[in-house]
Design an enzyme around this catalytic site. Sequence first.
Site, PDB file in Angstrom:
ATOM      1  N   CYS A 131     -69.731 -27.708 -74.499  1.00 33.46           N
ATOM      2  CA  CYS A 131     -70.981 -27.602 -73.747  1.00 33.46           C
ATOM      3  C   CYS A 131     -71.881 -28.805 -74.012  1.00 33.46           C
ATOM      4  O   CYS A 131     -72.605 -28.836 -75.008  1.00 33.46           O
ATOM      5  CB  CYS A 131     -71.694 -26.299 -74.130  1.00 33.46           C
ATOM      6  SG  CYS A 131     -73.241 -26.078 -73.272  1.00 33.46           S
ATOM      7  N   CYS A 134     -75.611 -28.060 -74.183  1.00 41.01           N
ATOM      8  CA  CYS A 134     -76.052 -27.396 -75.418  1.00 41.01           C
ATOM      9  C   CYS A 134     -76.087 -28.392 -76.587  1.00 41.01           C
ATOM     10  O   CYS A 134     -77.006 -28.371 -77.402  1.00 41.01           O
ATOM     11  CB  CYS A 134     -75.102 -26.270 -75.830  1.00 41.01           C
ATOM     12  SG  CYS A 134     -74.508 -25.237 -74.503  1.00 41.01           S
ATOM     13  N   ASP A 135     -75.076 -29.248 -76.688  1.00 44.47           N
ATOM     14  CA  ASP A 135     -74.884 -30.035 -77.910  1.00 44.47           C
ATOM     15  C   ASP A 135     -75.082 -31.540 -77.758  1.00 44.47           C
ATOM     16  O   ASP A 135     -75.096 -32.264 -78.767  1.00 44.47           O
ATOM     17  CB  ASP A 135     -73.455 -29.794 -78.460  1.00 44.47           C
ATOM     18  CG  ASP A 135     -73.214 -28.326 -78.771  1.00 44.47           C
ATOM     19  OD1 ASP A 135     -74.190 -27.652 -79.155  1.00 44.47           O
ATOM     20  OD2 ASP A 135     -72.074 -27.856 -78.628  1.00 44.47           O
TER      21      ASP A 135
END
Length: 309
Positions: A131, A134-135
């Site tokens: 992701c 997200c990261d």
Amino acid sequence: MIYDVVIIGAGPGGMTAALYAARSNLSVLLLEKGLPGGQMNNTAEIENYPGFESILGPDLSMKMLAGTEKFDVALKYDTVEKIEEEDALKKVVGSNETYLSRTVIIATGAVHRTLNVEGEEKYSGMGVSYCAVCDGAFFRNKELLVVGGGDSAVEEAIYLTQFASKVTIVHRRDALRAQKIIQERAFNNEKIFFEWDAVIDEIKGDAMKVTSAILKNPKTGETKEVSADGVFIYVGLDPITEPFLDLGIVNDQGWIETDNRMRTAVSGIFAIGDVREKELRQITTAVGDGSIAGQEAYKYIEELSTITV
Ligand code: FAD
Ligand code: NAP
């Protein structure tokens, strides 16, 4: 309580089905095991949802959810484990509760595949990610590998260039699968490099984080080690159909078969979105499926009540 419609999964498909069913005055329960929005929560910029030149996935998720709230759709957080038939009703068994409904719409979508190579699980959350949205921000000025050649890999590689100093797309063939416009952007991005005819053989690191990966040419078997601070994996999706295997509606490839009215082989059970056997898996097509199923659930219940009277 007996619901008119229980919808399993609050991705774009499920939320649209909920909106259509609720606007037909049906009582609707939306069940979600994670976050409303589904895969859209893992998507940075969406540029092919009409009406928005560009919108962040989590923002579109919240807008769709607000649409369901306006029409009093009930949302519960539960993981559906199976569906059973009980007289004319469907029994939806969740890990928290069991729900009774006249119809069920399956909108469980799909989940990212893993590579199943050494180091992948060990370094998951320590440099291995599925992701970018997200990261990605954890990798400012770092060097990254992105695995895959489809829309997800190439689009998310482009997204990652706003943080990383270098992003290398590792693809098992010598041609990308991604849409042409996405490919062009990647080819024109000076931070993006390519390793063609390459698969990841192993992800290596120290006690805390990823430091390198072993790449292998699948044609020649040759290997080489490349340094990397992170590995983002986008090698496709598998449908989430495990809870429905006993119903006989899942084909040999794992997708749910429906007709063009989203009806499965089981009367009163519909399936929509990415979990369905179809050509194009997109937000627009999930939304299209959802609107049809919401309307079909209404028609099904109308017909049931005509038979009862
Ligand atoms: P999903 O979005 O997968 O939602 C399914 C929901 O069901 C999830 O919230 C899940 O938690 C829930 N669920 C699953 N099992 C259960 C259970 N047993 N009980 C309860 N809940 C359950 N498409 C585009 O059109 N444009 C893009 O730019 C785009 N970018 C993408 C980028 C990435 C990285 C990825 C992975 C996909 C992208 N897609 C894009 C594809 C798009 O996100 C999907 O086609 C779409 O989200 C499918 O919607 P869905 O409602 O069918 O399923
Ligand atoms: P995908 O289209 O199935 O692509 C998967 C990629 O991973 C392919 O390039 C495949 O190689 C490669 N691959 C598969 N298994 C592998 C393995 N074990 N090792 C190495 N490489 C492997 O999946 P996706 O890109 O996640 O897209 C999923 C769906 O979401 C698609 O329908 C896509 O159109 C949609 N989506 C749309 C957008 C958008 O519209 N902007 C963005 C993202 C996703 P091969 O090419 O050799 O098969």
